[in-house]
Design a protein around this motif. Structure first.
Motif, mmCIF file in Angstrom:
data_model
loop_
_atom_site.group_PDB
_atom_site.id
_atom_site.type_symbol
_atom_site.label_atom_id
_atom_site.label_comp_id
_atom_site.label_asym_id
_atom_site.label_seq_id
_atom_site.Cartn_x
_atom_site.Cartn_y
_atom_site.Cartn_z
ATOM 1 N N ALA A 38 5.001 -2.190 -2.450
ATOM 2 C CA ALA A 38 3.676 -2.626 -1.950
ATOM 3 C C ALA A 38 3.605 -2.525 -0.431
ATOM 4 N N GLU A 39 4.648 -2.936 0.238
ATOM 5 C CA GLU A 39 4.665 -2.834 1.692
ATOM 6 C C GLU A 39 4.634 -1.377 2.130
ATOM 7 N N GLY A 40 5.330 -0.532 1.369
ATOM 8 C CA GLY A 40 5.335 0.885 1.690
ATOM 9 C C GLY A 40 3.956 1.487 1.534
ATOM 10 N N VAL A 41 3.245 1.121 0.485
ATOM 11 C CA VAL A 41 1.878 1.632 0.264
ATOM 12 C C VAL A 41 0.970 1.198 1.404
ATOM 13 N N GLU A 42 1.088 -0.077 1.789
ATOM 14 C CA GLU A 42 0.255 -0.588 2.880
ATOM 15 C C GLU A 42 0.544 0.166 4.174
#
Length: 805
Positions: A38-42
């Motif tokens: 999720a952090e990577g997508v953001e």
């Protein structure tokens, strides 16, 4: 500054990557880290980074989803590089097919490789961004780009434009490419994949993964493909940028193959750092661990000398040190020590590794455990040099000792040849197991007399050779007598007792020779004389024996050539019917007329032929010549007689003797009843069962058998019955004093009676007077032979004895 985001649920991996890039001198990188998908997508949507390094496993999530999202949302200018813990071809293909810019395996990444991958990914993203800036800029980049670039029509897939790099890399001209489609540069097995990919991508842009392309010359290359839709001259097209990664793929595959080969090798492999002071070990393979017993972490950082243990005075170590100092290849065999203290033989190959400048960076060592082979070699060497029954050295080892002792010209050395009397009877009557045990016990007794095995060897069969150095004649005779007495001690076994005797011959240097060969031959000759003198005695070699031995050598050498030099001839002595005096046959007798020596009496050369093993060869010549003469006489119309040839004991032992007799008869077309074979009693006694079988086969051919010199040998009536003989010949020793000697007359009458009772013809040889002939006829003797009726003569002279028509 290249901004890099590491998306990995393991912060330690991030720190490793950061450390790799921190010291890299050719570029600057700014690394940040997030631990979840999720952090990577953001972060990807925020577009704050140039390149994304994404772990394949992100806890419960899959990093491949981030790659797909980057492609789906048109973020190809923000490239994603996939990271995995282990190399996996399936993950490799999945990542590249999904649109990853590159695929890296943790543990196989160095700073240069990581930096290069990041720069390449960023470079590709930058190029795509610039392409999007405008058509003019696109044209400049298109023509000047070092990567192969082409534009193809989205409807019919034909090439519309290609750059110089495309032409150079694929080998086709621009004109050829205009008539081709993008399918024509693919490997045939990738056509279906390409169709599927084109159907899924539609008009989007992004990374297409790695594809296998084919050049004009048929060779293949691996291309990392990035694509982008463009409008060109009113047509919907796609522009493709191909990064040729063939070398990188091949190098990676080759490196992986080499790594697996090294790890799978049966030989121990060790790599040492040549640029550190004490050549520390930096790598060992599993075979090294198995060979030495040391784990990898126990040896990394140490010098290999610890394997020497206490074995530090090996001459080979100096060869190894010199090779390391000079930077040369070398191979040595060292005695090394395993971790558990066990010694092993290590065949070590050392080779330096040099960099592009020629400096030695490492040394590679290949280790091969020779311990088992050395043990086998030692066992084979022992078996080759020692007798398995007695464990004594074989004679060649003793021969070496003789040569060493005779190096001193003033040395006195006595060679004793020991032969166990009648030992063959032990093997025949009690078997080889008891015979071997007897030989073992005899060898122990001989060793005890000599004080050890150093000067004792088993020569062959029941024969031994002993050495007595630096001892006077009297002492040597004492030793020989002690050896004879040791053999004579009874051997008690389970239910049996053996009483053996030995005949011993002695030859001394320098009196009887100054070489091992001469001394051995003369000691054996002395032993033979001991047997003739009744056995169980000790005899020294004499001057007379030396003359006889030299005579045997001279005659033996010439006798071997007598057949080829046409020096042999048969003489024939008539055999007559005792009553009618009609010729019933002839005995063929061998004569030798040497070109160099003149006529040599049979009594002189026959014993030599027997001792040298020439009788089988001479006997076959006699057989063939007698059959040839028979054929000649038959052609003259002569019939009603036989020709007898003498067979030696050696001839009867030949496995092909029956075949040879049959071949001689057939070769000369001789009626089989006209050939007679004469045997001696001693020849029948050698391997009785075998001789019995041979004679039965010979008699089955139609050949008659006669026993010569009857009454002088074993004279066993049982043998007369077993061998089914046709004729008995009374020995001349019982004829010489007839008719006056009553004892000889009684023996002769007994032989005649026995022969007739067994339905055999009885002949007497050695008849020299009329009185002897009349007496033998009166007692019932059937045939007579001797000088009274004619001496042996050549065939031409004998022909006059035949009755005239």
């Amino acid at each position: 500054m290249l901004r890099v985001l590491v998306v990995d649920d393991d912060e330690e991996d991030f720190l490793i990557l950061r450390d790799l890039l921190a010291d890299y001198p050719q570029g600057r990188f700014e690394l940040e880290w997030v631990g979840t998908l999720a952090e990577g997508v953001e972060a990807l949507r925020a577009s704050r980074h140039d390149v994304y390094l994404v772990d394949y496993h992100l806890g419960p999530d899959n990093g491949m989803d981030l790659v797909r999202m980057a492609v789906a949302e048109g973020s190809a200018h923000r490239p994603v590089i996939m990271l995995t813990g282990q190399g996996n071809p399936d993950v490799d293909r999945e990542a590249l097919a999904a649109g990853a810019s590159d695929y890296l395996v943790k543990g196989h990444i160095d700073s240069e490789k990581l930096a290069r991958s990041l720069r390449y990914a960023a470079e590709r993203a930058r190029q795509i961004a610039e392409i999007e800036d405008g058509k003019q800029r696109y044209r400049q980049l298109f023509e000047l780009n070092p990567f192969p670039i082409w534009v193809y029509d989205a409807d019919d897939f034909r090439f519309v434009a290609v750059n110089d790099a495309m032409v150079a890399n694929y080998g086709y001209s621009r004109e050829e490419l205009r008539d081709m489609t993008i399918f024509d540069i693919r490997a045939p097995d990738e056509a279906a994949r390409l169709e599927s990919f084109l159907g899924e991508q539609g008009g989007r842009s992004g990374h297409a993964g790695v594809w296998r392309h084919r050049r004009k010359d048929g060779s293949f290359l691996w291309a990392d493909i990035t694509f982008h839709p463009v409008e060109l001259d009113g047509r919907t097209c796609r522009m493709v940028i191909a990064h040729d990664i063939t070398g990188q793929r091949e190098a990676q595959e080759r490196l992986l193959l080499l790594q697996r080969a090294v790890e799978s090798s049966m030989n121990g492999i060790v790599i040492a750092d040549a640029q550190s002071g004490d050549l520390p070990i930096i790598y060992v393979n599993p075979a090294f661990e198995a060979l030495t017993g040391y784990e990898s972490d126990e040896v990394i950082g140490r010098n290999c000398r610890f394997l020497q243990g206490g074995e530090t005075r090996q001459p080979e170590l100096e060869i190894l040190r010199r090779a390391l100092a000079e930077g040369n290849d070398c191979n040595v065999i060292l005695h090394n020590v395993r971790k558990d203290g066990e010694l092993f033989w290590n065949h070590l190959f050392i080779s330096p590794v040099r960099d592009d400048g020629g400096s030695i960076t490492h040394f590679v060592g290949i280790q091969n455990d020779l311990t088992e082979r050395r043990q086998v070699e030692a066992e084979l060497a022992y078996a080759a040099n020692h007798d398995p029954v007695t464990a004594l050295p074989r004679y060649p080892m003793l021969e070496t000792a003789i040569g060493r002792l005779l190096e001193n010209e003033e040395a006195e050395l006595s060679v004793l040849f020991i032969d166990i009397d009648h030992f063959h009877a032990i093997n025949e009557s009690m078997g080889h197991i008891i015979g071997d045990e007897a030989l073992r016990l005899v060898s122990e007794r001989l060793r005890d007399v000599l004080g050890g095995p150093d000067y004792l060897a088993r020569f062959a069969g029941d024969e031994f050779v002993a050495l007595v150095p630096d001892a006077p004649r009297e002492k040597v005779l004492e030793v020989a007598e002690s050896l004879r007495q040791a053999v004579a001690q009874p051997i008690e076994g389970d239910g049996y007792s053996l009483y053996l005797t030995a005949s011993i011959g002695i030859a001394r240097s320098p009196l009887h020779g100054d070489s091992g060969t001469d001394l051995l031959r003369r000691a054996e000759a002395a032993m033979s004389r001991a047997k003739r003198e009744g056995r169980d005695v000790v005899c020294e070699f004499s001057t007379l024996q030396m003359q006889e031995l030299e005579d045997r050598l001279v005659l033996g050498a010439r006798l071997r050539e007598a057949v080829t030099r046409d020096e042999l001839q048969l003489h024939y002595q008539p055999q007559l019917d005792a009553t009618s005096r009609r010729i019933t046959g002839f005995e063929a007798l061998l004569r030798w007329n040497s070109h160099d020596l003149g006529p040599v009496p049979p009594g002189r050369f026959i014993p030599i032929a027997e001792s040298l093993g020439l009788m089988p060869e001479l006997g076959l010549w006699v057989l063939d010549e007698a059959c040839r003469q028979l054929r000649a006489w038959r052609d003259q119309g002569r019939e009603g007689f036989t020709v007898a040839v003498n067979f030696s004991a050696h001839q009867l032992q030949r496995p092909d003797i029956v075949q040879r007799v049959q071949e001689a008869l057939e070769r000369h077309a001789v009626p089989r009843g006209m050939l007679e074979i004469e045997l001696t009693e001693s020849s029948l006694m050698e391997n009785v069962d075998r001789v019995k079988g041979r004679l039965a086969e010979i008699k089955a051919l139609g050949v008659s058998l006669s026993l010569d010199d009857f009454g002088t040998g074993y004279s066993s009536l049982a043998y007369l019955k077993q061998f089914s003989l046709d004729k008995l010949k009374i020995d001349r020793s019982f004829v010489t004093e007839l008719p006056d000697n009553a004892a000889d007359a009684a023996i002769a009458r007994t032989i005649v009676a026995v022969g007739h009772e067994l339905h055999m013809v009885v002949a007497a040889e050695g008849v020299e007077t009329q009185a002897q002939a009349d007496f033998l006829r009166e007692m019932g003797c059937d045939e007579l032979q001797g000088y009274h009726f004619g001496r042996p003569a050549p065939a031409a002279e004998i022909e006059a004895r035949f009755p005239r028509d």
